[in-house]
Design a protein around this motif. Structure first.
Motif, PDB file in Angstrom:
ATOM      1  N   ARG A 137       4.918   6.933  12.208  1.00 33.49           N
ATOM      2  CA  ARG A 137       5.849   5.810  12.276  1.00 33.49           C
ATOM      3  C   ARG A 137       5.864   5.003  10.992  1.00 33.49           C
ATOM      4  N   VAL A 138       5.087   5.412  10.003  1.00 29.50           N
ATOM      5  CA  VAL A 138       5.036   4.729   8.705  1.00 29.50           C
ATOM      6  C   VAL A 138       5.690   5.639   7.674  1.00 29.50           C
ATOM      7  N   ASP A 139       6.739   5.156   7.041  1.00 27.34           N
ATOM      8  CA  ASP A 139       7.459   5.943   6.041  1.00 27.34           C
ATOM      9  C   ASP A 139       7.001   5.512   4.648  1.00 27.34           C
ATOM     10  N   ILE A 140       6.519   6.462   3.874  1.00 27.10           N
ATOM     11  CA  ILE A 140       6.070   6.199   2.509  1.00 27.10           C
ATOM     12  C   ILE A 140       6.944   7.022   1.565  1.00 27.10           C
ATOM     13  N   ALA A 141       7.772   6.356   0.798  1.00 21.46           N
ATOM     14  CA  ALA A 141       8.649   7.051  -0.152  1.00 21.46           C
ATOM     15  C   ALA A 141       7.852   7.436  -1.401  1.00 21.46           C
ATOM     16  N   PRO A 142       8.270   8.507  -2.085  1.00 16.85           N
ATOM     17  CA  PRO A 142       7.604   8.888  -3.338  1.00 16.85           C
ATOM     18  C   PRO A 142       7.715   7.781  -4.386  1.00 16.85           C
ATOM     19  N   LEU A 143       6.711   7.720  -5.243  1.00 16.06           N
ATOM     20  CA  LEU A 143       6.660   6.772  -6.358  1.00 16.06           C
ATOM     21  C   LEU A 143       6.882   5.322  -5.918  1.00 16.06           C
ATOM     22  N   THR A 144       6.174   4.945  -4.840  1.00 18.69           N
ATOM     23  CA  THR A 144       6.178   3.557  -4.386  1.00 18.69           C
ATOM     24  C   THR A 144       4.747   3.039  -4.322  1.00 18.69           C
ATOM     25  N   VAL A 145       4.627   1.735  -4.273  1.00 19.23           N
ATOM     26  CA  VAL A 145       3.318   1.074  -4.246  1.00 19.23           C
ATOM     27  C   VAL A 145       3.049   0.541  -2.845  1.00 19.23           C
ATOM     28  N   THR A 146       1.851   0.810  -2.357  1.00 17.83           N
ATOM     29  CA  THR A 146       1.325   0.187  -1.151  1.00 17.83           C
ATOM     30  C   THR A 146       0.102  -0.593  -1.592  1.00 17.83           C
ATOM     31  N   GLN A 147       0.066  -1.861  -1.254  1.00 14.36           N
ATOM     32  CA  GLN A 147      -1.045  -2.689  -1.707  1.00 14.36           C
ATOM     33  C   GLN A 147      -1.831  -3.219  -0.514  1.00 14.36           C
ATOM     34  N   THR A 149      -5.303  -5.588   0.420  1.00 18.79           N
ATOM     35  CA  THR A 149      -6.235  -6.578  -0.111  1.00 18.79           C
ATOM     36  C   THR A 149      -7.368  -6.734   0.889  1.00 18.79           C
ATOM     37  N   GLY A 150      -8.486  -7.228   0.424  1.00 17.08           N
ATOM     38  CA  GLY A 150      -9.611  -7.480   1.309  1.00 17.08           C
ATOM     39  C   GLY A 150     -10.847  -6.730   0.891  1.00 17.08           C
ATOM     40  N   SER A 151     -11.602  -6.306   1.874  1.00 15.41           N
ATOM     41  CA  SER A 151     -12.865  -5.613   1.661  1.00 15.41           C
ATOM     42  C   SER A 151     -13.155  -4.781   2.901  1.00 15.41           C
ATOM     43  N   PRO A 152     -14.176  -3.924   2.844  1.00 19.12           N
ATOM     44  CA  PRO A 152     -14.478  -3.078   4.002  1.00 19.12           C
ATOM     45  C   PRO A 152     -14.532  -3.878   5.304  1.00 19.12           C
ATOM     46  N   GLY A 153     -13.800  -3.378   6.301  1.00 14.26           N
ATOM     47  CA  GLY A 153     -13.754  -4.044   7.596  1.00 14.26           C
ATOM     48  C   GLY A 153     -12.774  -5.201   7.672  1.00 14.26           C
ATOM     49  N   ARG A 154     -12.182  -5.571   6.544  1.00 11.44           N
ATOM     50  CA  ARG A 154     -11.293  -6.729   6.504  1.00 11.44           C
ATOM     51  C   ARG A 154     -10.053  -6.463   5.646  1.00 11.44           C
ATOM     52  N   TRP A 155      -9.490  -5.279   5.722  1.00 14.58           N
ATOM     53  CA  TRP A 155      -8.324  -4.939   4.912  1.00 14.58           C
ATOM     54  C   TRP A 155      -7.059  -5.525   5.516  1.00 14.58           C
ATOM     55  N   THR A 156      -6.144  -5.903   4.632  1.00 14.16           N
ATOM     56  CA  THR A 156      -4.835  -6.422   5.004  1.00 14.16           C
ATOM     57  C   THR A 156      -3.787  -5.654   4.219  1.00 14.16           C
ATOM     58  N   VAL A 157      -2.688  -5.307   4.873  1.00 14.46           N
ATOM     59  CA  VAL A 157      -1.571  -4.684   4.164  1.00 14.46           C
ATOM     60  C   VAL A 157      -0.763  -5.809   3.542  1.00 14.46           C
ATOM     61  N   ARG A 158      -0.766  -5.838   2.230  1.00 14.66           N
ATOM     62  CA  ARG A 158      -0.026  -6.896   1.534  1.00 14.66           C
ATOM     63  C   ARG A 158       1.435  -6.523   1.376  1.00 14.66           C
ATOM     64  N   GLU A 159       1.697  -5.262   0.973  1.00 13.60           N
ATOM     65  CA  GLU A 159       3.067  -4.802   0.827  1.00 13.60           C
ATOM     66  C   GLU A 159       3.084  -3.291   0.757  1.00 13.60           C
ATOM     67  N   THR A 160       4.223  -2.721   1.055  1.00 15.04           N
ATOM     68  CA  THR A 160       4.400  -1.288   0.944  1.00 15.04           C
ATOM     69  C   THR A 160       5.862  -0.983   0.628  1.00 15.04           C
ATOM     70  N   GLY A 161       6.086   0.112  -0.063  1.00 18.07           N
ATOM     71  CA  GLY A 161       7.447   0.512  -0.389  1.00 18.07           C
ATOM     72  C   GLY A 161       8.000  -0.060  -1.668  1.00 18.07           C
ATOM     73  N   LEU A 162       7.181  -0.783  -2.409  1.00 14.83           N
ATOM     74  CA  LEU A 162       7.644  -1.340  -3.692  1.00 14.83           C
ATOM     75  C   LEU A 162       7.853  -0.214  -4.683  1.00 14.83           C
ATOM     76  N   PRO A 163       9.030  -0.098  -5.298  1.00 13.83           N
ATOM     77  CA  PRO A 163       9.254   0.992  -6.266  1.00 13.83           C
ATOM     78  C   PRO A 163       8.281   0.896  -7.451  1.00 13.83           C
ATOM     79  N   LEU A 164       7.761   2.027  -7.852  1.00  9.19           N
ATOM     80  CA  LEU A 164       6.861   2.098  -8.996  1.00  9.19           C
ATOM     81  C   LEU A 164       7.675   2.228 -10.258  1.00  9.19           C
ATOM     82  N   GLY A 165       7.305   1.479 -11.252  1.00 11.89           N
ATOM     83  CA  GLY A 165       7.929   1.627 -12.549  1.00 11.89           C
ATOM     84  C   GLY A 165       9.230   0.946 -12.647  1.00 11.89           C
TER      85      GLY A 165
END
Length: 165
Positions: A137-147, A149-165
């Motif tokens: 259910r998660v679409d990841i396009a080629p040459l995009t950024v998924t970011q 943040t956090g640390s082990p056990g405490r990760w947060t999805v900051r953004e996804t799908g941002l075009p690279l370059g």
């Protein structure tokens, strides 16, 4: 992926001259695939190969189109995270492998990673503590950024799908 085939270890279909990645990174890692090496090179990164960042192993389906594989096996694989009718890696294994990799990151600072859509999906599911059924259910396009943040056990999805370059 343009031909809708399961990946083998193909090169990028279009080699970019140069890409601009996220600024101020403290380290670089990549999956072992040729396309990951070429993308890291286009970014100007001297990225260390990390086998934990390898694409999902599609076994006997490598290089084949969706139409060329048994449709009942494909349905089983896409609905049962533990199924591996292709003889490769089940989705549940890539989810565990990537979650374990995230748990080992500790205090790495800002790490740039070049990897496959399957690994990016797995990282997002780990950060969200989402069930394995959400993998498709998660679409990841080629040459995009998924970011993340956090640390082990405490990760947060900051953004996804941002075009690279």
């Amino acid at each position: 992926m343009r031909q809708a085939r399961f990946p083998v270890d193909e090169p990028l279909s279009r080699r970019p001259e140069a890409l601009a990645g996220p600024a101020r990174l403290d380290g670089f890692s990549r999956g072992p695939e040729l396309r990951c090496a070429q993308t890291a090179e286009a970014l100007g990164w001297d990225a260390a190969v990390d086998e934990a960042l390898a694409d999902l192993d599609h076994g006997s389906w490598r290089g084949r189109s969706l139409a060329e594989v048994d449709q009942n096996e494909l349905l089983a694989w896409m609905t049962d995270p533990d199924a591996a009718p292709h003889g490769g890696e089940p989705v549940s294994a890539v989810l565990k492998r990537v979650a374990d990799w995230l748990d080992r990151q500790g205090d790495v600072g800002r790490l740039g990673v070049v990897t496959s859509p399957a690994v990016a999906r797995a990282a997002i599911l780990a950060a969200l503590a989402a069930p394995a059924a959400a993998f498709w259910r998660v679409d990841i396009a080629p040459l995009t950024v998924t970011q993340l943040t956090g640390s082990p056990g405490r990760w947060t999805v900051r953004e996804t799908g941002l075009p690279l370059g």
